[in-house]
Scaffold this motif. Structure first.
Motif, PDB file in Angstrom:
ATOM      1  N   MET A   1       0.829  -1.201   0.000  1.00 44.59           N
ATOM      2  CA  MET A   1       0.000   0.000   0.000  1.00 44.59           C
ATOM      3  C   MET A   1       0.870   1.260   0.000  1.00 44.59           C
ATOM      4  SD  MET A   1      -3.115  -0.959  -0.184  1.00 44.59           S
ATOM      5  CE  MET A   1      -2.522  -2.297  -1.237  1.00 44.59           C
ATOM      6  N   PRO A   2       0.555   2.259  -0.850  1.00 45.73           N
ATOM      7  CA  PRO A   2       1.340   3.495  -0.888  1.00 45.73           C
ATOM      8  C   PRO A   2       1.194   4.280   0.418  1.00 45.73           C
ATOM      9  CG  PRO A   2      -0.637   3.711  -2.221  1.00 45.73           C
ATOM     10  CD  PRO A   2      -0.572   2.272  -1.808  1.00 45.73           C
ATOM     11  N   LYS A   3       2.287   4.890   0.866  1.00 45.40           N
ATOM     12  CA  LYS A   3       2.293   5.664   2.110  1.00 45.40           C
ATOM     13  C   LYS A   3       2.324   7.167   1.858  1.00 45.40           C
ATOM     14  CE  LYS A   3       2.370   1.861   4.456  1.00 45.40           C
ATOM     15  NZ  LYS A   3       1.132   1.392   5.116  1.00 45.40           N
ATOM     16  N   SER A   4       2.533   7.551   0.596  1.00 46.15           N
ATOM     17  CA  SER A   4       2.548   8.979   0.260  1.00 46.15           C
ATOM     18  C   SER A   4       2.103   9.153  -1.184  1.00 46.15           C
ATOM     19  CB  SER A   4       3.955   9.565   0.450  1.00 46.15           C
ATOM     20  OG  SER A   4       4.870   8.915  -0.425  1.00 46.15           O
ATOM     21  N   VAL A   5       1.670  10.369  -1.518  1.00 43.88           N
ATOM     22  CA  VAL A   5       1.250  10.692  -2.884  1.00 43.88           C
ATOM     23  C   VAL A   5       2.457  11.151  -3.676  1.00 43.88           C
ATOM     24  CG1 VAL A   5      -0.187  12.208  -4.288  1.00 43.88           C
ATOM     25  CG2 VAL A   5      -1.064  11.316  -2.130  1.00 43.88           C
ATOM     26  N   GLU A   6       2.631  10.595  -4.867  1.00 44.49           N
ATOM     27  CA  GLU A   6       3.751  10.976  -5.726  1.00 44.49           C
ATOM     28  C   GLU A   6       3.227  11.592  -7.019  1.00 44.49           C
ATOM     29  OE1 GLU A   6       6.839  10.758  -4.834  1.00 44.49           O
ATOM     30  OE2 GLU A   6       6.571   9.599  -2.982  1.00 44.49           O
ATOM     31  N   PHE A   7       4.000  12.540  -7.582  1.00 45.14           N
ATOM     32  CA  PHE A   7       3.672  13.132  -8.874  1.00 45.14           C
ATOM     33  C   PHE A   7       4.790  12.801  -9.862  1.00 45.14           C
ATOM     34  CE2 PHE A   7       0.944  15.475  -6.072  1.00 45.14           C
ATOM     35  CZ  PHE A   7      -0.180  15.769  -6.843  1.00 45.14           C
ATOM     36  N   VAL A   8       4.412  12.674 -11.137  1.00 44.89           N
ATOM     37  CA  VAL A   8       5.411  12.406 -12.173  1.00 44.89           C
ATOM     38  C   VAL A   8       6.342  13.603 -12.265  1.00 44.89           C
ATOM     39  CG1 VAL A   8       5.771  11.950 -14.615  1.00 44.89           C
ATOM     40  CG2 VAL A   8       3.797  10.936 -13.443  1.00 44.89           C
ATOM     41  N   LYS A   9       7.654  13.346 -12.197  1.00 49.84           N
ATOM     42  CA  LYS A   9       8.627  14.436 -12.148  1.00 49.84           C
ATOM     43  C   LYS A   9       9.222  14.783 -13.499  1.00 49.84           C
ATOM     44  CE  LYS A   9       9.901  13.610  -7.323  1.00 49.84           C
ATOM     45  NZ  LYS A   9       8.786  12.661  -7.079  1.00 49.84           N
ATOM     46  N   ASN A  10       9.284  13.837 -14.426  1.00 42.28           N
ATOM     47  CA  ASN A  10       9.821  14.151 -15.764  1.00 42.28           C
ATOM     48  C   ASN A  10       9.279  13.157 -16.777  1.00 42.28           C
ATOM     49  OD1 ASN A  10      11.607  11.774 -15.806  1.00 42.28           O
ATOM     50  ND2 ASN A  10      12.730  12.871 -14.206  1.00 42.28           N
ATOM     51  N   LYS A  11       9.634  13.377 -18.040  1.00 46.60           N
ATOM     52  CA  LYS A  11       9.092  12.569 -19.135  1.00 46.60           C
ATOM     53  C   LYS A  11       9.623  11.140 -19.144  1.00 46.60           C
ATOM     54  CE  LYS A  11      12.575  14.102 -22.481  1.00 46.60           C
ATOM     55  NZ  LYS A  11      12.791  14.794 -23.765  1.00 46.60           N
ATOM     56  N   ASP A  12      10.618  10.840 -18.316  1.00 43.19           N
ATOM     57  CA  ASP A  12      11.123   9.467 -18.246  1.00 43.19           C
ATOM     58  C   ASP A  12      10.040   8.493 -17.788  1.00 43.19           C
ATOM     59  OD1 ASP A  12      13.571  10.291 -19.095  1.00 43.19           O
ATOM     60  OD2 ASP A  12      14.491  10.351 -17.093  1.00 43.19           O
TER      61      ASP A  12
END
Length: 332
Positions: free
Chosen positions: A155-166
């Motif tokens: 289960m994820p413990k934090s929200v992540e955002f896409v940081k680059n086009k990779d």
């Protein structure tokens, strides 16, 4: 103003499509009920058959009220219950569950193209009925150990955002390019693709060994190879990430070569499954952000479309394609 407005072209068309699908399912259920060796499975299919007959009757009533000719669909001539079992080990409920997946999408789409209240209600009720039996079939298969769940995940413990086009990278031209692991949305669609093709593969293998017409038999063999290829390609994607590949532990085609269904019905059923695959691949492409996945899905879509088109030409050649109601040709 009349109490009920005349039905529109889209309403007539959606009712016609539903009549074709439901009469096919009724014929197939009649055979599976006759050959069922599990009482609970027989009970599920008998209840579904009774419910679907009611809605086919409602469609016939609307047609009669509107003065429209009743479609032919699929009749007692398209099924032979007095033949050996063509499938074994839970295939009947696995097949019904996949049909309910198809029906859920069709009823939701049909609902968006209807206007008259009684037809709206008919598709709303069919949607609820389909969801009910999908749940019942899923629970039955889970209890019997015949349905494989998607992989579990931490289960994820934090929200992540896409940081680059990779995040999008996975070039099909450069196999050495860095690939991120699959996300849960992508895994869901890949898993569903394997699951549907495994059931479809057993279905079409059974069709191939009992079809009467040699051209139809050859068509089914080609479909089996197409399903095997799709399963292999998707499985490799999951294996690369160390994920378990779903393998259905049941639903085998037997050795019987006696057809329980007409070639016409089996061709239509295969066409319906192709349409479902095309829609599923489109959704998988839309929700996949790693760019190698849409590329693969696009190839699957092209191959399935070409296969379905070949089937359509066979059905027309054999005189098995019933025409949907036509719009008036004012030039004539």
């Amino acid at each position: 103003m009349p109490e009920k407005a005349p039905i529109t072209s889209s309403e007539l068309g959606t009712l016609w499509l539903t009549y074709q699908e439901k009469t096919m399912i009724l014929r197939m259920l009649e055979y599976f009920i006759e050959k069922a060796d599990d009482e609970k499975a027989k009970e599920i299919m008998t209840s579904l058959h009774s419910d679907l007959e009611l809605y086919v009757g409602k469609i016939i009533t609307i047609y009669e009220q509107e003065g429209a000719v009743i479609p032919v669909g699929y009749t007692a001539q398209d099924v032979n219950k007095d033949v050996p079992k063509l499938y074994d080990n839970g295939f009947d409920i696995m097949f019904v569950r996949l049909l309910k997946q198809i029906s859920m999408g069709l009823h939701a789409l049909n609902l968006t193209m209807t206007f008259r209240e009684d037809i709206n209600i008919l598709f709303e009720d069919l949607t609820a009925l389909t969801q009910k039996y999908y749940r019942i079939c899923s629970q039955y298969l889970l209890e019997k150990g015949l349905l494989v769940r998607t992989p579990f995940v931490s289960m994820p413990k934090s929200v992540e955002f896409v940081k680059n086009k990779d995040y999008l990278s996975a070039s099909t031209l450069n196999p050495l390019s860095q690939k991120r692991t699959l996300n849960t949305v992508e895994v869901a669609h890949l898993h569903k693709g394997i699951e549907a093709n495994l059931t479809g593969l057993q279905m079409i293998l059974g069709f191939a060994q009992c079809a009467h017409d040699n051209q139809v038999k050859k068509f089914f063999h080609e479909g089996a190879e197409l399903a095997k290829g799709i399963i292999k390609e998707i499985s490799e994607l999951m294996i690369q990430d160390g994920l378990p590949v779903p393998q259905t532990p049941g639903g085998n085609a037997t050795r019987s070569t006696v057809a329980p269904f007409s070639d016409k019905l089996m061709m239509y059923c295969t066409s319906l499954f192709c349409s479902f695959s095309l829609g599923s691949n489109s959704l998988g492409t839309a929700f996949s952000l790693r760019n190698d996945l849409p590329a693969k899905m696009s190839i699957f879509t092209k191959d399935i479309f070409e296969y379905a088109h070949k089937g359509a030409k066979i059905m027309i050649k054999k005189g098995w394609t019933e025409e949907p109601p036509q719009m008036v040709n004012h030039k004539e």
